[in-house]
Design a protein around this motif. Sequence first.
Motif, mmCIF file in Angstrom:
data_model
loop_
_atom_site.group_PDB
_atom_site.id
_atom_site.type_symbol
_atom_site.label_atom_id
_atom_site.label_comp_id
_atom_site.label_asym_id
_atom_site.label_seq_id
_atom_site.Cartn_x
_atom_site.Cartn_y
_atom_site.Cartn_z
ATOM 1 N N ALA A 33 42.451 45.651 34.386
ATOM 2 C CA ALA A 33 42.914 44.294 34.685
ATOM 3 C C ALA A 33 42.249 43.801 35.957
ATOM 4 O O ALA A 33 42.069 44.561 36.916
ATOM 5 N N THR A 34 41.902 42.516 35.987
ATOM 6 C CA THR A 34 41.329 41.931 37.192
ATOM 7 C C THR A 34 41.366 40.420 37.106
ATOM 8 O O THR A 34 41.640 39.857 36.046
ATOM 9 N N GLY A 35 41.104 39.762 38.228
ATOM 10 C CA GLY A 35 41.002 38.310 38.213
ATOM 11 C C GLY A 35 41.664 37.601 39.367
ATOM 12 O O GLY A 35 41.460 36.410 39.549
ATOM 13 N N GLU A 36 42.443 38.293 40.192
ATOM 14 C CA GLU A 36 43.144 37.598 41.273
ATOM 15 C C GLU A 36 42.180 37.019 42.293
ATOM 16 O O GLU A 36 42.526 36.077 43.013
ATOM 17 N N SER A 37 40.959 37.563 42.378
ATOM 18 C CA SER A 37 39.989 37.077 43.353
ATOM 19 C C SER A 37 38.956 36.137 42.745
ATOM 20 O O SER A 37 38.017 35.730 43.428
#
Length: 383
Positions: free
Chosen positions: A229-233
């Motif tokens: 999971a990723t994407g906050e940045s």
Amino acid sequence: MARDGNRPRVIVAVDTDEGITGWGECYNHGPDRALPPLLDYLYLQIEGEDPRRIERIVLKLLQQSRFPPGALGLAAISAIDHALWDISAKAVGLPVYMLLGGHVRDRVRVYLGVYSAPDAEAARDHCAAMSAEHGFTAFKMSPYRGDIHAYPWSKTIGKTTEWVANLTELCPDWEFAYDAHARLFEPWQAVSLGNALAPFHPLFFEEPIRPENVEAWGPLKSALNCPLATGESLYSRFEFLRLLQCGGADIIQPDICVVGGLLEMRKIAAIAEAFYVPVAPHNPMGPLATAVNLHFAASCPNFKILEYRLPGTSAFLGKDLANPDVEAGYVTDPYMPNDGYLELRPDRPGWGVEIDEAYLATDRYIHWERKLPIRPDASTGYT
């Protein structure tokens, strides 16, 4: 600014000549105090506009900047977008999610972040208390069991494996996600850490490496045996499109207080849906941001689970604030979990919460800045 937890929160109000006020929240990722003057400037660009023309207004703010806005610009636009949706829904007496095609689910599942625990038994006890009180069935932890720069990598992996194995045995009925917080610079370390977690079937393994080189995430995901999971940045739909085109995530985590607001969040989710990728929004924010996320999640077909923070508490086990009822006081009636879900409020227009303007009128500012880790050679690392 309002205080919530260990940092200031930037809350935005937009007033109309019809007497309706809309509310939104920025992600105050720093530099501290940078957002209020930027918001004052952006308001000059929208004064006198019809607040219901959200697409037009957001497009205008984006085009006025000439160059693509970065973290601060989009955080400010996010809060303005939130306020415009709140106004639009209040004007017709409906919850925001009813302006988005209606709700596809009746409640929204949440997980609780618990970022620091001295041992697995303490983590179990805290999670058990939260599960008993609010019904949580999913939690997020840090996978690190100490200073990752102070020991050989093999010892770091060994400590993590031992701790997670113990936690999993103690807590067989709950799901755990693990947030590596972009602290690793070398992708091979991310692979070894993720695959050390994989036998314990994590809900997801979050953001182990830096986000700048989007194309590096494809090989990383291919090498992992657990959901990545990723994407906050990441900011806009264009960055998420690059991530998805290179097969860089099993789950994306855009932040509705970062990417430009609900309008942009919906576009990101639609792109992800075409790639068969679910959305688990990043939300370490205050209770107003949670309300905004709830309406997004209620209407999003490929929503998975929402990050949640109990109002007025620290994200670190054992460091809850002394007076949580005061510290999150700018929302008088926050959404609170029941059986691990947030319930919709169909009879409440807008975001469905009340803002305490008297609370916001008081000065509760505290200075906040990130603390960088120091490696043994005195160089700085990622926090």
